[in-house]
Design a protein around this motif. Sequence first.
Motif, PDB file in Angstrom:
ATOM      1  N   TRP A 220      -8.028   3.095   7.563  1.00  0.00           N
ATOM      2  CA  TRP A 220      -6.968   2.090   7.507  1.00  0.00           C
ATOM      3  C   TRP A 220      -6.447   1.908   6.089  1.00  0.00           C
ATOM      4  CZ3 TRP A 220      -9.642  -1.927  11.189  1.00  0.00           C
ATOM      5  CH2 TRP A 220      -9.471  -1.502  12.510  1.00  0.00           C
ATOM      6  N   ASP A 221      -7.308   2.066   5.095  1.00  0.00           N
ATOM      7  CA  ASP A 221      -6.866   2.001   3.695  1.00  0.00           C
ATOM      8  C   ASP A 221      -5.990   3.202   3.355  1.00  0.00           C
ATOM      9  OD1 ASP A 221      -8.486  -0.273   3.313  1.00  0.00           O
ATOM     10  OD2 ASP A 221     -10.209   0.965   2.779  1.00  0.00           O
ATOM     11  N   LEU A 222      -6.439   4.378   3.771  1.00  0.00           N
ATOM     12  CA  LEU A 222      -5.763   5.627   3.401  1.00  0.00           C
ATOM     13  C   LEU A 222      -4.353   5.713   3.972  1.00  0.00           C
ATOM     14  CD1 LEU A 222      -8.785   8.054   3.910  1.00  0.00           C
ATOM     15  CD2 LEU A 222      -7.720   7.484   1.727  1.00  0.00           C
ATOM     16  N   ARG A 223      -4.133   5.123   5.147  1.00  0.00           N
ATOM     17  CA  ARG A 223      -2.820   5.193   5.786  1.00  0.00           C
ATOM     18  C   ARG A 223      -1.736   4.474   4.978  1.00  0.00           C
ATOM     19  NH1 ARG A 223      -4.906   3.742  11.899  1.00  0.00           N
ATOM     20  NH2 ARG A 223      -5.832   5.772  12.374  1.00  0.00           N
ATOM     21  N   LEU A 224      -2.137   3.641   4.028  1.00  0.00           N
ATOM     22  CA  LEU A 224      -1.182   2.827   3.283  1.00  0.00           C
ATOM     23  C   LEU A 224      -0.851   3.396   1.907  1.00  0.00           C
ATOM     24  CD1 LEU A 224      -2.801  -0.608   4.172  1.00  0.00           C
ATOM     25  CD2 LEU A 224      -0.703   0.338   5.136  1.00  0.00           C
ATOM     26  N   LEU A 225      -1.340   4.584   1.601  1.00  0.00           N
ATOM     27  CA  LEU A 225      -1.172   5.135   0.255  1.00  0.00           C
ATOM     28  C   LEU A 225       0.281   5.259  -0.183  1.00  0.00           C
ATOM     29  CD1 LEU A 225      -3.948   7.889  -0.015  1.00  0.00           C
ATOM     30  CD2 LEU A 225      -3.729   5.808  -1.389  1.00  0.00           C
ATOM     31  N   LEU A 226       1.176   5.576   0.740  1.00  0.00           N
ATOM     32  CA  LEU A 226       2.574   5.782   0.359  1.00  0.00           C
ATOM     33  C   LEU A 226       3.426   4.524   0.511  1.00  0.00           C
ATOM     34  CD1 LEU A 226       3.494   9.369   1.602  1.00  0.00           C
ATOM     35  CD2 LEU A 226       3.038   8.577  -0.711  1.00  0.00           C
ATOM     36  N   LEU A 227       2.822   3.441   0.961  1.00  0.00           N
ATOM     37  CA  LEU A 227       3.566   2.186   1.071  1.00  0.00           C
ATOM     38  C   LEU A 227       3.497   1.412  -0.235  1.00  0.00           C
ATOM     39  CD1 LEU A 227       2.564   0.982   4.648  1.00  0.00           C
ATOM     40  CD2 LEU A 227       4.487   2.423   3.957  1.00  0.00           C
ATOM     41  N   GLY A 228       4.207   0.294  -0.279  1.00  0.00           N
ATOM     42  CA  GLY A 228       4.196  -0.537  -1.475  1.00  0.00           C
ATOM     43  C   GLY A 228       3.077  -1.564  -1.429  1.00  0.00           C
ATOM     44  N   PRO A 229       2.826  -2.234  -2.543  1.00  0.00           N
ATOM     45  CA  PRO A 229       1.757  -3.238  -2.612  1.00  0.00           C
ATOM     46  C   PRO A 229       2.150  -4.530  -1.916  1.00  0.00           C
ATOM     47  CG  PRO A 229       2.966  -3.183  -4.669  1.00  0.00           C
ATOM     48  CD  PRO A 229       3.526  -2.065  -3.825  1.00  0.00           C
ATOM     49  N   ILE A 230       1.194  -5.441  -1.804  1.00  0.00           N
ATOM     50  CA  ILE A 230       1.464  -6.780  -1.292  1.00  0.00           C
ATOM     51  C   ILE A 230       1.871  -7.657  -2.473  1.00  0.00           C
ATOM     52  CG2 ILE A 230       0.496  -8.797  -0.144  1.00  0.00           C
ATOM     53  CD1 ILE A 230      -1.426  -7.035   1.311  1.00  0.00           C
TER      54      ILE A 230
ATOM     55  N   GLY B 195       8.226  -1.540  -7.782  1.00  0.00           N
ATOM     56  CA  GLY B 195       8.593  -0.142  -7.592  1.00  0.00           C
ATOM     57  C   GLY B 195       7.420   0.804  -7.460  1.00  0.00           C
ATOM     58  N   MET B 196       6.208   0.286  -7.452  1.00  0.00           N
ATOM     59  CA  MET B 196       5.019   1.137  -7.347  1.00  0.00           C
ATOM     60  C   MET B 196       4.674   1.392  -5.875  1.00  0.00           C
ATOM     61  SD  MET B 196       3.840   1.761 -10.418  1.00  0.00           S
ATOM     62  CE  MET B 196       5.005   1.463 -11.728  1.00  0.00           C
ATOM     63  N   THR B 197       4.075   2.538  -5.611  1.00  0.00           N
ATOM     64  CA  THR B 197       3.439   2.759  -4.315  1.00  0.00           C
ATOM     65  C   THR B 197       1.943   2.576  -4.505  1.00  0.00           C
ATOM     66  OG1 THR B 197       3.109   5.136  -4.675  1.00  0.00           O
ATOM     67  CG2 THR B 197       5.209   4.444  -3.686  1.00  0.00           C
ATOM     68  N   ASN B 198       1.227   2.435  -3.424  1.00  0.00           N
ATOM     69  CA  ASN B 198      -0.224   2.266  -3.534  1.00  0.00           C
ATOM     70  C   ASN B 198      -0.884   3.488  -4.150  1.00  0.00           C
ATOM     71  OD1 ASN B 198      -0.191  -0.324  -2.233  1.00  0.00           O
ATOM     72  ND2 ASN B 198       0.167   0.736  -0.312  1.00  0.00           N
ATOM     73  N   TYR B 199      -0.299   4.652  -3.927  1.00  0.00           N
ATOM     74  CA  TYR B 199      -0.835   5.884  -4.514  1.00  0.00           C
ATOM     75  C   TYR B 199      -0.829   5.817  -6.042  1.00  0.00           C
ATOM     76  CZ  TYR B 199      -1.288  10.874  -5.591  1.00  0.00           C
ATOM     77  OH  TYR B 199      -1.711  12.080  -6.095  1.00  0.00           O
TER      78      TYR B 199
ATOM     79  N   ASN C 159      -2.598  -3.879  -4.761  1.00  0.00           N
ATOM     80  CA  ASN C 159      -2.499  -2.602  -4.075  1.00  0.00           C
ATOM     81  C   ASN C 159      -2.904  -2.756  -2.608  1.00  0.00           C
ATOM     82  OD1 ASN C 159      -3.373   0.181  -3.176  1.00  0.00           O
ATOM     83  ND2 ASN C 159      -2.702   0.680  -5.249  1.00  0.00           N
ATOM     84  N   HIS C 160      -2.004  -2.325  -1.706  1.00  0.00           N
ATOM     85  CA  HIS C 160      -2.236  -2.525  -0.273  1.00  0.00           C
ATOM     86  C   HIS C 160      -3.298  -1.576   0.282  1.00  0.00           C
ATOM     87  CE1 HIS C 160      -1.582  -4.117   3.574  1.00  0.00           C
ATOM     88  NE2 HIS C 160      -0.267  -4.073   3.654  1.00  0.00           N
ATOM     89  N   SER C 161      -3.654  -0.521  -0.429  1.00  0.00           N
ATOM     90  CA  SER C 161      -4.746   0.347   0.007  1.00  0.00           C
ATOM     91  C   SER C 161      -6.099  -0.283  -0.287  1.00  0.00           C
ATOM     92  CB  SER C 161      -4.663   1.711  -0.688  1.00  0.00           C
ATOM     93  OG  SER C 161      -3.590   2.469  -0.174  1.00  0.00           O
TER      94      SER C 161
END
Length: 343
Positions: A29-39, A128-132, A158-160
């Motif tokens: 569930w953490d890994l699926r969010l790598l390309l999304l943005g933070p909270i 402008g950051m992604t979780n990655y 970070n949402h991951s």
Amino acid sequence: MEGVGCISSSLIKASAQNGENGRVELTPWDLRLLLLGPIQKGLLFPKPSNAFVDCLKASLSRTLSHFPPLAGRLATTELDNETVSFFIDCNNAGALFIHAKADGVTISDIVEPVYVPSIVHSFFPLNGMTNYDGMLEPLLGVQVTELADGVFLGCTINHSVVDGTSFWHFINSWSEISRGSIRLSKPPVFQRSTFDNIDYPIRIPRALLEQIHDEDESIQAQPPLRERVFHFSKQSIAKLKEKANAEAGTNNNISSLQALTSHFWRCIIRNKKIISEEEMTYYLVWVGARPRLRNLPPHYFGNAVRTRIVAMKAKQVREQRVGDIAREMNKLNKSLQGTWSVG
């Protein structure tokens, strides 16, 4: 309104390190969010005392001692020539802390306009950051922006590393420490051993990692949209719920949330330019998994959410009643009952 000026920027490290939490594995569930943005969440306060910034830094440092992942960075380990694994390196590299000032901006300038003022985005760090990007950037960013008559506290995590529940778990714990508490009422749990049937570390093909990097580089900034916050009174929501249940022919099975989201979905589709009435439209539902997982500690710190989709043709959403749409939402909720597994 004038712009936001940076007074200072620093990295806040945990005042004490716990060697037991040197490495925290990422779950599926953490890994699926790598390309999304933070909270990102913000809080408005009245004007505090002059020493409040130093007090916030000190209490944040003490709080990070209880939340070592937030002072760390994402990292990878090469497992073999073809696979790697992601984890949180609790290396105490530090959380970003920015002290800023917005001259001439008042609390009323923020809360009274119909549309959210664009300057509000400048009240948050790590935009402008992604979780990655947590591989190099801090996993937690805090910005304290002084207004003419108050303070805006903007937090980016970070949402991951966290979901919404864990986000507020950290904020509430920081509040406890700020009020003088030595021990937390709800100590976070970072162990992933409670998840069934997961062999850590999770192996990620190197080719996929390279693809993630390429996609991260290719993400194009979208044109800014006007944002608006809607407020519904308790009475209006109760009335909408009653109407939805009457239309759906159910015995109060439609919840307030299902009635409200159905109303929103219908309004959005009715005001959207749809090329074909047969076009499929989708409502993405985030569902909390904490009550549905076996042996998950109540104060587990990480992501425990999954997404489900309600799909209907544009014509259906436009023409059906709120209760008819809410009934489909309710069917999804019933299908999610029972115990889940992670995967």
